[in-house]
Design a protein around this motif. Structure first.
Motif, PDB file in Angstrom:
ATOM      1  N   ASP A 169       3.117   5.837  -5.649  1.00 43.05           N
ATOM      2  CA  ASP A 169       3.064   5.834  -7.386  1.00 43.05           C
ATOM      3  C   ASP A 169       2.329   7.189  -6.959  1.00 43.05           C
ATOM      4  N   LEU A 170       0.850   6.980  -6.658  1.00 49.10           N
ATOM      5  CA  LEU A 170      -0.020   7.685  -7.506  1.00 49.10           C
ATOM      6  C   LEU A 170      -0.195   9.345  -6.250  1.00 49.10           C
ATOM      7  N   ASP A 171       0.845   9.514  -5.532  1.00 56.16           N
ATOM      8  CA  ASP A 171       0.753  10.707  -4.481  1.00 56.16           C
ATOM      9  C   ASP A 171      -0.353  10.597  -3.705  1.00 56.16           C
ATOM     10  N   LEU A 172      -0.464   9.548  -2.729  1.00 54.13           N
ATOM     11  CA  LEU A 172      -1.312   9.891  -2.253  1.00 54.13           C
ATOM     12  C   LEU A 172      -1.189   9.964  -0.691  1.00 54.13           C
ATOM     13  N   LEU A 173      -1.694  10.232   0.285  1.00 59.44           N
ATOM     14  CA  LEU A 173      -1.508  10.014   1.404  1.00 59.44           C
ATOM     15  C   LEU A 173      -1.405   8.829   2.153  1.00 59.44           C
ATOM     16  N   THR A 174      -1.087   8.447   3.901  1.00 59.16           N
ATOM     17  CA  THR A 174      -0.692   7.362   3.737  1.00 59.16           C
ATOM     18  C   THR A 174      -0.854   7.965   5.756  1.00 59.16           C
ATOM     19  N   THR A 175      -1.820   6.911   5.837  1.00 59.23           N
ATOM     20  CA  THR A 175      -2.376   7.498   7.606  1.00 59.23           C
ATOM     21  C   THR A 175      -2.812   6.068   8.423  1.00 59.23           C
ATOM     22  N   GLY A 176      -2.207   6.035   9.638  1.00 56.98           N
ATOM     23  CA  GLY A 176      -2.678   4.799  10.452  1.00 56.98           C
ATOM     24  C   GLY A 176      -3.358   5.213  11.950  1.00 56.98           C
ATOM     25  N   SER A 177      -4.646   4.454  11.967  1.00 59.84           N
ATOM     26  CA  SER A 177      -5.334   4.426  12.477  1.00 59.84           C
ATOM     27  C   SER A 177      -5.928   2.966  13.305  1.00 59.84           C
ATOM     28  N   SER A 178      -6.334   3.387  14.782  1.00 63.30           N
ATOM     29  CA  SER A 178      -7.048   1.875  15.281  1.00 63.30           C
ATOM     30  C   SER A 178      -7.976   1.597  15.083  1.00 63.30           C
ATOM     31  N   ASP A 179      -8.280   2.034  14.407  1.00 66.92           N
ATOM     32  CA  ASP A 179     -10.108   1.751  13.807  1.00 66.92           C
ATOM     33  C   ASP A 179     -10.720   1.281  15.380  1.00 66.92           C
ATOM     34  N   TYR A 180     -10.718   1.953  16.348  1.00 64.94           N
ATOM     35  CA  TYR A 180     -10.973   2.162  17.896  1.00 64.94           C
ATOM     36  C   TYR A 180     -12.341   1.656  17.756  1.00 64.94           C
ATOM     37  N   HIS A 181     -13.148   0.336  18.932  1.00 62.08           N
ATOM     38  CA  HIS A 181     -14.282   0.874  18.535  1.00 62.08           C
ATOM     39  C   HIS A 181     -14.859   0.240  20.405  1.00 62.08           C
ATOM     40  N   LEU A 219       1.114  -0.892   0.205  1.00 60.36           N
ATOM     41  CA  LEU A 219       0.198   0.175  -0.193  1.00 60.36           C
ATOM     42  C   LEU A 219       0.948   1.022   0.336  1.00 60.36           C
ATOM     43  N   ARG A 220       1.988   1.266   1.193  1.00 57.55           N
ATOM     44  CA  ARG A 220       2.982   2.402   0.493  1.00 57.55           C
ATOM     45  C   ARG A 220       3.147   2.114  -0.904  1.00 57.55           C
ATOM     46  N   GLY A 221       3.294   1.553  -1.072  1.00 57.33           N
ATOM     47  CA  GLY A 221       3.977   1.597  -2.984  1.00 57.33           C
ATOM     48  C   GLY A 221       3.032   2.412  -4.474  1.00 57.33           C
ATOM     49  N   ILE A 222       2.141   1.658  -3.618  1.00 61.19           N
ATOM     50  CA  ILE A 222       0.558   2.379  -4.540  1.00 61.19           C
ATOM     51  C   ILE A 222       0.140   3.915  -4.215  1.00 61.19           C
ATOM     52  N   ALA A 223       0.701   4.372  -3.129  1.00 60.55           N
ATOM     53  CA  ALA A 223       0.259   5.853  -2.130  1.00 60.55           C
ATOM     54  C   ALA A 223       0.874   6.406  -2.617  1.00 60.55           C
TER      55      ALA A 223
END
Length: 286
Positions: A242-254, A236-240
């Protein structure tokens, strides 16, 4: 690199269990200074979060939109889309949320009806109590089933009774992924694909599909997520890149609905500032 932000969390306003006050306490205990409120298809907790945000903490108002996209076989597959800092009064957003709220209410009641007819000892009234301020969703029904002793956990309820192929399942019409992207960008928001290598979405969101979404407003990919292994993150980092997209990180906490810990995955502060610069509205607090 400073990592003090978690950009994907849920509260009792959708399928989490924390009140806003409990959510803030958990975030502070984890050492977070920026947290995104991204309940499903609602802004229900925004006003309370604005009123209660502690000193030294910042809230990114957002929503996790339910969308679908066709897979290789043409079957529609669920893809979740995070939208940050958009105008919640935008007419298209208001119309979509009204539709989703109305459809969720009918669909939740139908699932409960099917389960009751199947002999499961739950009631619509109890599910509504569990849902509290949010629309009825499958996690609320799962908690009712667990409370009644019909299943041992929320996960077991989904695996055995609430999955898409279950005789107790009722479909919910979701907007298309492209419509969701255009909805968020049209309201001045910043759209980021949530957990793209989790569940069925993994087979749908190929590099080619990601590229096709950029002209419709896609700005980022949630890379660091508990459901992603090292190979998925690297891809996914490679795809981002290549496409000049931001990369985020999150817990998806519930909260208590999942074993995820708030802040266990984080977004670099520099990326948070880029998202803020792109959004139409401002964070709460600060």
């Amino acid at each position: 690199m400073s990592l003090t932000a978690d950009l994907h969390t849920h509260t009792e306003y959708s399928d989490g269990t924390d009140s806003i006050a409990e959510w803030f306490a958990a975030a502070r205990a984890a050492g977070l200074t920026t947290i995104a409120l991204t309940d499903h298809d609602t802004d229900g907790g925004w006003d309370e979060a604005r009123a209660l945000v502690p000193a030294g903490m910042r809230v990114i108002p957002g929503t996790e939109f339910s969308t679908k996209h066709p897979g290789p076989d043409g079957e529609l597959v669920s893809v979740h889309l995070l939208g940050y800092l958009f105008d919640r009064d935008d007419p298209a957003v208001v119309a979509e949320w009204t539709r989703m709220r109305d459809e969720r209410a009918g669909r939740g009641g139908r699932i409960v009806e099917l389960l009751v007819d199947g002999g499961y000892p739950i009631s619509l009234e109890r599910v509504q109590e569990i849902a509290g301020p949010s629309s009825i969703g499958r996690p609320h029904i799962a908690r009712a089933l667990m409370e009644a002793g019909a299943v041992g956990s929320v996960g077991e309820a989904f695996d055995d009774l609430l999955h898409d192929g279950s005789p107790y399942y009722a479909a919910l019409r979701s907007t298309s992924l492209i419509e969701g992207l255009e909805l968020i960008t049209g309201a001045g928001g910043v759209p980021v694909i949530a957990h793209p290598r989790a569940r069925a979405a993994a087979a749908v969101l190929t590099p080619e599909v990601f590229a096709s979404l950029v002209p419709h407003g896609l700005r980022g990919i949630e890379v660091d997520h508990p459901d992603h292994d090292d190979d998925a993150r690297a891809e996914l980092r490679g795809i981002a890149a290549d496409l000049d997209l931001l990369t985020t990180g999150s817990s998806d906490y519930h909260g208590a609905n999942k074993t995820l810990r708030i802040g266990q995955e984080r977004t670099p502060d520099a990326v948070v500032e880029q998202i803020i610069a792109l959004g139409r509205t401002e964070p709460f607090g600060g």
